[in-house]
Design a protein around this motif. Structure first.
Motif, PDB file in Angstrom:
ATOM      1  N   MET A  46      19.339  -4.127 -20.182  1.00 40.27           N
ATOM      2  CA  MET A  46      17.989  -3.334 -20.218  1.00 40.27           C
ATOM      3  C   MET A  46      16.630  -3.819 -20.861  1.00 40.27           C
ATOM      4  SD  MET A  46      18.366  -1.081 -17.653  1.00 40.27           S
ATOM      5  CE  MET A  46      19.483  -2.161 -16.911  1.00 40.27           C
ATOM      6  N   ILE A  47      17.036  -4.494 -21.891  1.00 42.15           N
ATOM      7  CA  ILE A  47      16.020  -5.005 -22.592  1.00 42.15           C
ATOM      8  C   ILE A  47      15.779  -6.487 -21.988  1.00 42.15           C
ATOM      9  CG2 ILE A  47      15.562  -6.416 -24.993  1.00 42.15           C
ATOM     10  CD1 ILE A  47      17.354  -4.177 -26.188  1.00 42.15           C
ATOM     11  N   GLY A  48      16.493  -7.013 -21.263  1.00 38.07           N
ATOM     12  CA  GLY A  48      16.076  -8.202 -20.343  1.00 38.07           C
ATOM     13  C   GLY A  48      15.426  -7.889 -19.417  1.00 38.07           C
ATOM     14  N   LYS A  49      15.771  -6.862 -18.667  1.00 38.77           N
ATOM     15  CA  LYS A  49      15.077  -6.381 -17.582  1.00 38.77           C
ATOM     16  C   LYS A  49      13.625  -5.970 -17.682  1.00 38.77           C
ATOM     17  CE  LYS A  49      14.615  -4.580 -13.261  1.00 38.77           C
ATOM     18  NZ  LYS A  49      13.575  -5.315 -12.519  1.00 38.77           N
ATOM     19  N   PHE A  50      13.521  -5.326 -18.663  1.00 40.64           N
ATOM     20  CA  PHE A  50      12.095  -4.997 -19.299  1.00 40.64           C
ATOM     21  C   PHE A  50      11.344  -6.123 -19.629  1.00 40.64           C
ATOM     22  CE2 PHE A  50       9.289  -4.499 -23.102  1.00 40.64           C
ATOM     23  CZ  PHE A  50       8.390  -3.800 -22.566  1.00 40.64           C
ATOM     24  N   GLY A  51      11.788  -7.189 -20.239  1.00 39.61           N
ATOM     25  CA  GLY A  51      11.037  -8.525 -20.530  1.00 39.61           C
ATOM     26  C   GLY A  51      10.488  -9.236 -19.389  1.00 39.61           C
ATOM     27  N   ILE A  52      11.701  -9.248 -18.211  1.00 41.75           N
ATOM     28  CA  ILE A  52      11.241  -9.978 -17.165  1.00 41.75           C
ATOM     29  C   ILE A  52      10.178  -9.145 -16.290  1.00 41.75           C
ATOM     30  CG2 ILE A  52      12.580 -10.471 -15.017  1.00 41.75           C
ATOM     31  CD1 ILE A  52      14.977 -11.008 -16.297  1.00 41.75           C
ATOM     32  N   THR A  53      10.535  -7.771 -16.336  1.00 42.00           N
ATOM     33  CA  THR A  53       9.342  -7.197 -15.594  1.00 42.00           C
ATOM     34  C   THR A  53       7.927  -7.252 -16.221  1.00 42.00           C
ATOM     35  OG1 THR A  53      11.011  -5.550 -14.815  1.00 42.00           O
ATOM     36  CG2 THR A  53       8.656  -5.005 -14.726  1.00 42.00           C
ATOM     37  N   ALA A  54       8.035  -7.204 -17.653  1.00 40.68           N
ATOM     38  CA  ALA A  54       6.821  -7.309 -18.369  1.00 40.68           C
ATOM     39  C   ALA A  54       6.044  -8.733 -18.079  1.00 40.68           C
ATOM     40  CB  ALA A  54       6.964  -7.183 -19.766  1.00 40.68           C
ATOM     41  N   SER A  55       6.897  -9.884 -18.268  1.00 41.35           N
ATOM     42  CA  SER A  55       6.303 -10.985 -18.088  1.00 41.35           C
ATOM     43  C   SER A  55       5.853 -11.206 -16.581  1.00 41.35           C
ATOM     44  CB  SER A  55       7.480 -12.218 -18.391  1.00 41.35           C
ATOM     45  OG  SER A  55       8.348 -12.042 -17.388  1.00 41.35           O
ATOM     46  N   LEU A  56       6.333 -10.716 -15.592  1.00 35.99           N
ATOM     47  CA  LEU A  56       5.909 -10.785 -14.224  1.00 35.99           C
ATOM     48  C   LEU A  56       4.409 -10.118 -14.092  1.00 35.99           C
ATOM     49  CD1 LEU A  56       6.348 -11.630 -11.121  1.00 35.99           C
ATOM     50  CD2 LEU A  56       7.301  -9.430 -10.873  1.00 35.99           C
ATOM     51  N   SER A  57       4.224  -9.039 -14.948  1.00 36.26           N
ATOM     52  CA  SER A  57       2.905  -8.425 -14.885  1.00 36.26           C
ATOM     53  C   SER A  57       1.873  -9.144 -15.711  1.00 36.26           C
ATOM     54  CB  SER A  57       2.968  -7.060 -15.507  1.00 36.26           C
ATOM     55  OG  SER A  57       4.008  -6.129 -14.763  1.00 36.26           O
ATOM     56  N   ILE A  58       2.516  -9.812 -16.588  1.00 35.95           N
ATOM     57  CA  ILE A  58       1.481 -10.457 -17.545  1.00 35.95           C
ATOM     58  C   ILE A  58       0.976 -11.946 -16.750  1.00 35.95           C
ATOM     59  CG2 ILE A  58       1.558 -11.831 -19.899  1.00 35.95           C
ATOM     60  CD1 ILE A  58       2.866  -9.717 -21.208  1.00 35.95           C
ATOM     61  N   ILE A  59       1.833 -12.419 -16.093  1.00 31.70           N
ATOM     62  CA  ILE A  59       1.637 -13.667 -15.496  1.00 31.70           C
ATOM     63  C   ILE A  59       0.407 -13.636 -14.713  1.00 31.70           C
ATOM     64  CG2 ILE A  59       1.949 -15.294 -13.416  1.00 31.70           C
ATOM     65  CD1 ILE A  59       4.806 -14.893 -14.178  1.00 31.70           C
ATOM     66  N   TYR A  60      -0.118 -12.520 -14.160  1.00 32.10           N
ATOM     67  CA  TYR A  60      -1.358 -12.366 -13.292  1.00 32.10           C
ATOM     68  C   TYR A  60      -2.551 -12.170 -14.251  1.00 32.10           C
ATOM     69  CZ  TYR A  60       1.560 -12.122  -9.442  1.00 32.10           C
ATOM     70  OH  TYR A  60       2.695 -12.394  -8.540  1.00 32.10           O
ATOM     71  N   VAL A  61      -2.328 -11.153 -15.264  1.00 35.03           N
ATOM     72  CA  VAL A  61      -3.288 -11.195 -16.276  1.00 35.03           C
ATOM     73  C   VAL A  61      -3.654 -12.464 -17.093  1.00 35.03           C
ATOM     74  CG1 VAL A  61      -4.180  -9.697 -18.156  1.00 35.03           C
ATOM     75  CG2 VAL A  61      -2.737  -8.874 -16.570  1.00 35.03           C
ATOM     76  N   TYR A  62      -2.833 -12.937 -17.635  1.00 35.83           N
ATOM     77  CA  TYR A  62      -3.048 -14.416 -18.555  1.00 35.83           C
ATOM     78  C   TYR A  62      -3.437 -15.489 -17.799  1.00 35.83           C
ATOM     79  CZ  TYR A  62      -2.323 -17.139 -22.532  1.00 35.83           C
ATOM     80  OH  TYR A  62      -2.472 -17.982 -23.691  1.00 35.83           O
ATOM     81  N   SER A  63      -2.928 -15.776 -16.609  1.00 39.52           N
ATOM     82  CA  SER A  63      -3.525 -16.916 -15.941  1.00 39.52           C
ATOM     83  C   SER A  63      -4.943 -16.727 -15.357  1.00 39.52           C
ATOM     84  CB  SER A  63      -2.310 -17.119 -14.600  1.00 39.52           C
ATOM     85  OG  SER A  63      -2.667 -16.020 -13.590  1.00 39.52           O
ATOM     86  N   ALA A  64      -5.161 -15.503 -15.201  1.00 38.98           N
ATOM     87  CA  ALA A  64      -6.594 -15.309 -14.697  1.00 38.98           C
ATOM     88  C   ALA A  64      -7.656 -15.553 -15.983  1.00 38.98           C
ATOM     89  CB  ALA A  64      -6.788 -13.922 -14.164  1.00 38.98           C
ATOM     90  N   VAL A 114     -13.286 -21.043 -11.032  1.00 35.05           N
ATOM     91  CA  VAL A 114     -13.318 -21.804  -9.727  1.00 35.05           C
ATOM     92  C   VAL A 114     -11.944 -22.359  -9.358  1.00 35.05           C
ATOM     93  CG1 VAL A 114     -15.863 -22.648 -10.401  1.00 35.05           C
ATOM     94  CG2 VAL A 114     -13.842 -23.964 -11.155  1.00 35.05           C
ATOM     95  N   ILE A 115     -10.931 -22.407 -10.092  1.00 34.02           N
ATOM     96  CA  ILE A 115      -9.516 -22.645  -9.893  1.00 34.02           C
ATOM     97  C   ILE A 115      -8.904 -21.462  -9.857  1.00 34.02           C
ATOM     98  CG2 ILE A 115      -7.530 -23.923 -10.837  1.00 34.02           C
ATOM     99  CD1 ILE A 115      -9.327 -25.439 -12.368  1.00 34.02           C
ATOM    100  N   GLN A 116      -8.580 -21.129  -8.579  1.00 35.69           N
ATOM    101  CA  GLN A 116      -7.749 -20.074  -7.951  1.00 35.69           C
ATOM    102  C   GLN A 116      -6.277 -20.647  -8.094  1.00 35.69           C
ATOM    103  OE1 GLN A 116      -8.587 -16.931  -8.269  1.00 35.69           O
ATOM    104  NE2 GLN A 116     -10.420 -17.682  -8.731  1.00 35.69           N
TER     105      GLN A 116
END
Length: 109
Positions: free
Chosen positions: A14-32, A38-40
């Motif tokens: 469950m801790i691993g699942k939380f980490g994976i779900t959190a990282s998926l959400s953070i990918i979009y915010v952090y990469s933006a 100009v680079i999408q």
């Protein structure tokens, strides 16, 4: 009191699942924040890597032929490696975000 390993495994999963779900959400915010406006492609590459991991995840079951613990070990090491690599990314708090490629080149050089 005796340690129940099934409870320990469930809690770690469950801790691993939380980490994976959190990282998926953070990918979009952090990469933006990291990639200039100009680079999408940066956001697209982050999304592609996340989706590739999701597609390959069911194949983890095939690792049981190597060892019964192999899927758990790989599932545990991949997020740890990803979080360690995240420490190498630049800090973006209280800094102006880049709008052009020249802005990025000016901050790196």
């Amino acid at each position: 009191f005796p340690l129940d390993w099934s409870v320990v495994r469930t809690v770690l999963a469950m801790i691993g699942k939380f980490g994976i779900t959190a990282s998926l959400s953070i990918i979009y915010v952090y990469s933006a924040e990291v990639f200039p406006t100009v680079i999408q492609n940066g956001i697209g590459i982050g999304s592609m890597c996340a989706r590739t991991g999701g597609v390959l995840a069911p194949m983890m079951y095939l690792l049981r032929n190597i060892s019964p613990h192999a899927p758990m070990v790989v599932s545990g090491l991949c997020p740890l490696l990803g979080s360690a690599l995240t420490l190498l990314l630049p800090e973006t708090a209280n800094k102006p975000l880049p709008d052009t490629i020249e802005d990025v080149e000016g901050t790196i050089l």
